[in-house]
Scaffold this motif. Structure first.
Motif, PDB file in Angstrom:
ATOM      1  N   GLY A  16      -2.151   9.825  -7.191  1.00  0.00           N
ATOM      2  CA  GLY A  16      -1.443  10.136  -5.953  1.00  0.00           C
ATOM      3  C   GLY A  16      -1.145   8.931  -5.072  1.00  0.00           C
ATOM      4  N   ARG A  17      -1.456   7.745  -5.546  1.00  0.00           N
ATOM      5  CA  ARG A  17      -1.179   6.507  -4.791  1.00  0.00           C
ATOM      6  C   ARG A  17      -0.192   5.650  -5.576  1.00  0.00           C
ATOM      7  N   PHE A  18       0.655   4.952  -4.838  1.00  0.00           N
ATOM      8  CA  PHE A  18       1.685   4.112  -5.435  1.00  0.00           C
ATOM      9  C   PHE A  18       1.347   2.645  -5.202  1.00  0.00           C
ATOM     10  N   LEU A  19       1.547   1.852  -6.247  1.00  0.00           N
ATOM     11  CA  LEU A  19       1.311   0.420  -6.156  1.00  0.00           C
ATOM     12  C   LEU A  19       2.458  -0.221  -5.391  1.00  0.00           C
ATOM     13  N   MET A  20       2.107  -0.855  -4.292  1.00  0.00           N
ATOM     14  CA  MET A  20       3.082  -1.521  -3.429  1.00  0.00           C
ATOM     15  C   MET A  20       2.640  -2.960  -3.193  1.00  0.00           C
ATOM     16  N   VAL A  21       3.556  -3.760  -2.691  1.00  0.00           N
ATOM     17  CA  VAL A  21       3.188  -5.114  -2.284  1.00  0.00           C
ATOM     18  C   VAL A  21       3.497  -5.285  -0.808  1.00  0.00           C
ATOM     19  N   GLU A  22       2.614  -5.998  -0.159  1.00  0.00           N
ATOM     20  CA  GLU A  22       2.865  -6.446   1.207  1.00  0.00           C
ATOM     21  C   GLU A  22       3.339  -7.883   1.083  1.00  0.00           C
ATOM     22  N   GLU A  23       4.517  -8.143   1.629  1.00  0.00           N
ATOM     23  CA  GLU A  23       5.063  -9.494   1.551  1.00  0.00           C
ATOM     24  C   GLU A  23       5.478  -9.971   2.933  1.00  0.00           C
ATOM     25  N   ARG A  24       5.305 -11.256   3.153  1.00  0.00           N
ATOM     26  CA  ARG A  24       5.663 -11.845   4.438  1.00  0.00           C
ATOM     27  C   ARG A  24       7.109 -12.333   4.361  1.00  0.00           C
ATOM     28  N   ILE A  25       7.956 -11.743   5.225  1.00  0.00           N
ATOM     29  CA  ILE A  25       9.367 -12.108   5.295  1.00  0.00           C
ATOM     30  C   ILE A  25       9.687 -12.430   6.753  1.00  0.00           C
ATOM     31  N   ASN A  26      10.121 -13.648   6.988  1.00  0.00           N
ATOM     32  CA  ASN A  26      10.417 -14.103   8.357  1.00  0.00           C
ATOM     33  C   ASN A  26       9.263 -13.811   9.311  1.00  0.00           C
ATOM     34  N   GLY A  27       8.041 -14.039   8.848  1.00  0.00           N
ATOM     35  CA  GLY A  27       6.858 -13.878   9.670  1.00  0.00           C
ATOM     36  C   GLY A  27       6.346 -12.459   9.807  1.00  0.00           C
ATOM     37  N   GLU A  28       7.033 -11.488   9.224  1.00  0.00           N
ATOM     38  CA  GLU A  28       6.619 -10.085   9.331  1.00  0.00           C
ATOM     39  C   GLU A  28       6.157  -9.559   7.976  1.00  0.00           C
TER      40      GLU A  28
END
Length: 160
Positions: A16-28
């Protein structure tokens, strides 16, 4: 001359969970599926496997084509054609986690659909939730619908 960008994304769900990535784009911090651009000489399925490994340190084998998604960034002529895949998640390569993931990738995270909706303001594009919802609706197609013709084919003595 307008030219869309060919990209790939892996839609990977476990429990029930999806693999995602957190990425830094323009400081966010932005959320995305493991995704990226197709490189010259690479099939789109191979690009998806490579991008998933580079961004999450997981081996991934595409087994089904989920769909093709088109999105133009509002206010620009920047258009993305996203080839989304589902498949089998393999082993996690700990050696990649130690600072060797793609530039800008902060972390790989597992999120439920509800958690994704709650973080909608962080989505890199509207394609993220569209891919998750299509996955949950059971949309997928055999990989055979995708054909690669990158080798020169001889046809009646002429290169075609």
């Amino acid at each position: 001359m307008w030219k869309p960008n060919a990209t790939v994304a892996a839609v990977i769900e476990q429990g029930g969970r999806f693999l995602m990535v957190e990425e830094r784009i323009n400081g966010e911090i932005k959320l995305n599926q493991p995704a990226g651009h197709v490189e010259f000489g690479e099939s789109i399925a191979a690009a998806c496997a490579r991008e998933t490994r580079e961004e999450t340190a997981y081996h991934f084998t595409p087994t089904a084509f989920q769909g093709l998604y088109q999105w133009t960034v509002p206010g620009t002529d920047l258009t993305y054609l996203r080839f989304a895949f589902t498949g089998e998640l393999g082993e996690h390569d700990e050696s990649l986690v130690l600072g060797l993931l793609d530039e800008g990738i902060e972390a790989a995270v597992w999120l439920t659909r509800d958690e994704l909706v709650a973080r909608r303001e962080q989505h890199r594009s509207p394609l993220i939730l569209a891919c998750v919802d299509d996955y949950l609706a059971g949309k997928s197609y055999p990989l055979a619908v995708l054909q690669t013709f990158d080798e020169i084919q001889k046809f009646d003595g002429l290169a075609k």
